[in-house]
Design an enzyme around this catalytic site. Structure first.
Site, PDB file in Angstrom:
ATOM      1  CE1 TYR A 144      43.979  33.178  45.086  1.00  0.00           C
ATOM      2  CE2 TYR A 144      43.698  30.815  44.885  1.00  0.00           C
ATOM      3  CZ  TYR A 144      43.793  32.052  44.304  1.00  0.00           C
ATOM      4  OH  TYR A 144      43.693  32.178  42.934  1.00  0.00           O
ATOM      5  CE  LYS A 160      40.756  33.976  43.787  1.00  0.00           C
ATOM      6  NZ  LYS A 160      40.419  35.025  42.820  1.00  0.00           N
TER       7      LYS A 160
HETATM    8  P1  NAD Z   1      48.657  38.112  38.668  1.00  0.00           P
HETATM    9  O1  NAD Z   1      49.287  38.181  40.009  1.00  0.00           O
HETATM   10  O2  NAD Z   1      49.527  37.836  37.484  1.00  0.00           O
HETATM   11  O3  NAD Z   1      47.807  39.448  38.396  1.00  0.00           O
HETATM   12  C1  NAD Z   1      46.983  39.989  39.373  1.00  0.00           C
HETATM   13  C2  NAD Z   1      46.519  41.358  38.950  1.00  0.00           C
HETATM   14  O4  NAD Z   1      45.711  41.899  40.003  1.00  0.00           O
HETATM   15  C3  NAD Z   1      47.655  42.347  38.728  1.00  0.00           C
HETATM   16  O5  NAD Z   1      47.302  43.186  37.654  1.00  0.00           O
HETATM   17  C4  NAD Z   1      47.673  43.149  40.042  1.00  0.00           C
HETATM   18  O6  NAD Z   1      48.172  44.455  39.865  1.00  0.00           O
HETATM   19  C5  NAD Z   1      46.193  43.189  40.341  1.00  0.00           C
HETATM   20  N1  NAD Z   1      45.859  43.459  41.738  1.00  0.00           N
HETATM   21  C6  NAD Z   1      46.265  42.793  42.841  1.00  0.00           C
HETATM   22  N2  NAD Z   1      45.738  43.360  43.938  1.00  0.00           N
HETATM   23  C7  NAD Z   1      44.969  44.393  43.519  1.00  0.00           C
HETATM   24  C8  NAD Z   1      44.158  45.359  44.188  1.00  0.00           C
HETATM   25  N3  NAD Z   1      44.053  45.363  45.510  1.00  0.00           N
HETATM   26  N4  NAD Z   1      43.512  46.289  43.439  1.00  0.00           N
HETATM   27  C9  NAD Z   1      43.624  46.302  42.084  1.00  0.00           C
HETATM   28  N5  NAD Z   1      44.377  45.402  41.400  1.00  0.00           N
HETATM   29  C10 NAD Z   1      45.045  44.469  42.117  1.00  0.00           C
HETATM   30  O7  NAD Z   1      47.502  37.009  38.795  1.00  0.00           O
HETATM   31  P2  NAD Z   1      46.821  36.063  37.695  1.00  0.00           P
HETATM   32  O8  NAD Z   1      47.493  34.737  37.751  1.00  0.00           O
HETATM   33  O9  NAD Z   1      46.686  36.778  36.402  1.00  0.00           O
HETATM   34  O10 NAD Z   1      45.401  35.868  38.384  1.00  0.00           O
HETATM   35  C11 NAD Z   1      44.282  36.684  38.091  1.00  0.00           C
HETATM   36  C12 NAD Z   1      43.078  36.168  38.872  1.00  0.00           C
HETATM   37  O11 NAD Z   1      42.864  34.781  38.558  1.00  0.00           O
HETATM   38  C13 NAD Z   1      43.255  36.234  40.379  1.00  0.00           C
HETATM   39  O12 NAD Z   1      42.021  36.536  40.984  1.00  0.00           O
HETATM   40  C14 NAD Z   1      43.660  34.824  40.732  1.00  0.00           C
HETATM   41  O13 NAD Z   1      43.353  34.514  42.062  1.00  0.00           O
HETATM   42  C15 NAD Z   1      42.842  34.030  39.747  1.00  0.00           C
HETATM   43  N6  NAD Z   1      43.347  32.688  39.488  1.00  0.00           N
HETATM   44  C16 NAD Z   1      44.580  32.498  38.937  1.00  0.00           C
HETATM   45  C17 NAD Z   1      45.014  31.197  38.701  1.00  0.00           C
HETATM   46  C18 NAD Z   1      46.344  30.908  38.069  1.00  0.00           C
HETATM   47  O14 NAD Z   1      46.695  29.724  37.967  1.00  0.00           O
HETATM   48  N7  NAD Z   1      47.114  31.891  37.633  1.00  0.00           N
HETATM   49  C19 NAD Z   1      44.199  30.119  39.036  1.00  0.00           C
HETATM   50  C20 NAD Z   1      42.959  30.346  39.598  1.00  0.00           C
HETATM   51  C21 NAD Z   1      42.534  31.642  39.809  1.00  0.00           C
END
Ligand code: NAD
Length: 243
Positions: A153, A157
């Site tokens: 991951y 990133k």
């Molecule tokens: P989540 O798992 O709640 O949501 C992820 C979304 O991406 C969902 O809508 C899922 O359907 C969609 N998705 C996954 N694979 C896909 C694909 N191949 N094609 C199309 N859609 C796809 O995640 P989140 O916590 O809302 O995170 C969103 C983004 O933020 C991600 O990139 C994650 O890495 C990043 N992020 C999250 C956090 C955190 O603490 N939650 C921290 C840093 C970065």
């Protein structure tokens, strides 16, 4: 960029940070293209439409090059332009590297980094023709710091940050900006799965002593799209976890 009436694609917007990002742009009067792999609840679409904007759902896996092409071309057909692209779709497959399978690495890379490339590859030609556009890529604090159990991951990133800076340089002459956001620990379904012990440990690393909200990331995306003199940057939304 004035966002009113503009077209915004938000990948992975069925829930969590992506859903909040879609809402933040809808509040500014932008039309929204939602995307996820699985169907998005009708109430969520109706909620966004209550801001007086048009909302379309284009389902599909962004890690597939042809699917990404289809999402972008359908968005252009529906709305006439693609003004903002937010690459938010992301997955985790956490394991210590000694136990990490090839599939864990490939799947994470394919969605997080390749998916971001795929969408940019297809949206950028439209933006270049328009001589305007804003691209926002969602990275992560662990792309900057690394993290035990997240080599796959973190690598994907960190890759997003290099991709962002390169696209920013290539597209700048046409007035297109490209930035990354590196969220820290944000309360979503992705982080709900972490054990209470890990969550408590994380809190000790956060100077602001709380987890972030999806809206705080979403507002940063809108801010970046509205500011046409910020490009190639990675904006941390992490409560001071990494400075
Ligand atoms: P989540 O798992 O709640 O949501 C992820 C979304 O991406 C969902 O809508 C899922 O359907 C969609 N998705 C996954 N694979 C896909 C694909 N191949 N094609 C199309 N859609 C796809 O995640 P989140 O916590 O809302 O995170 C969103 C983004 O933020 C991600 O990139 C994650 O890495 C990043 N992020 C999250 C956090 C955190 O603490 N939650 C921290 C840093 C970065």
């Amino acid at each position: 960029m004035d966002l009113k009436g503009k077209t915004v694609i938000v990948t992975g917007s069925s829930r969590g940070i992506g859903e909040a990002i879609a809402e933040a742009y809808a509040k500014r009067g932008a039309n929204i293209v939602l995307n996820a792999r699985k169907p998005i609840a009708e109430e969520k679409v109706a909620h966004l439409e209550s801001y007086g904007v048009t909302v379309k759902t284009l389902l599909g896996d962004v890690s597939d090059f042809e699917t990404a092409k289809e999402i972008v071309s359908q968005a252009k057909e529906l709305f006439g332009s693609v003004d903002v692209l937010v690459n938010n779709a992301g997955i985790t497959r956490d394991k210590l590297i000694m136990r990490m399978d090839e599939e864990d690495f490939d799947a994470t890379y394919q969605v997080n980094l390749k998916g971001t490339f795929n969408m940019i590859r297809h949206a950028l030609p439209l933006m270049l023709k328009q001589r305007a556009g804003s691209i926002i890529n969602i990275s992560s604090v662990v792309g900057e710091t690394g993290n035990t159990g997240q080599a796959n991951y973190a690598a994907s990133k960190a890759g997003i940050i290099g991709l962002t800076k390169s696209v920013a340089r290539e597209a700048a002459t046409r007035g297109i900006t490209c930035n990354a956001i590196a969220p820290g620990f944000i309360e979503t379904e992705m982080t709900d799965v972490l054990s209470e012990k890990i969550q408590e440990q994380m809190l000790t690393q956060i100077p602001l002593k709380r987890f972030g909200k999806a809206e705080e990331v979403a507002n940063t995306a809108v801010f970046l799209s509205e500011n046409s003199y910020i490009t190639g940057q990675t904006i941390s939304v992490n409560g001071g976890m990494y400075m």
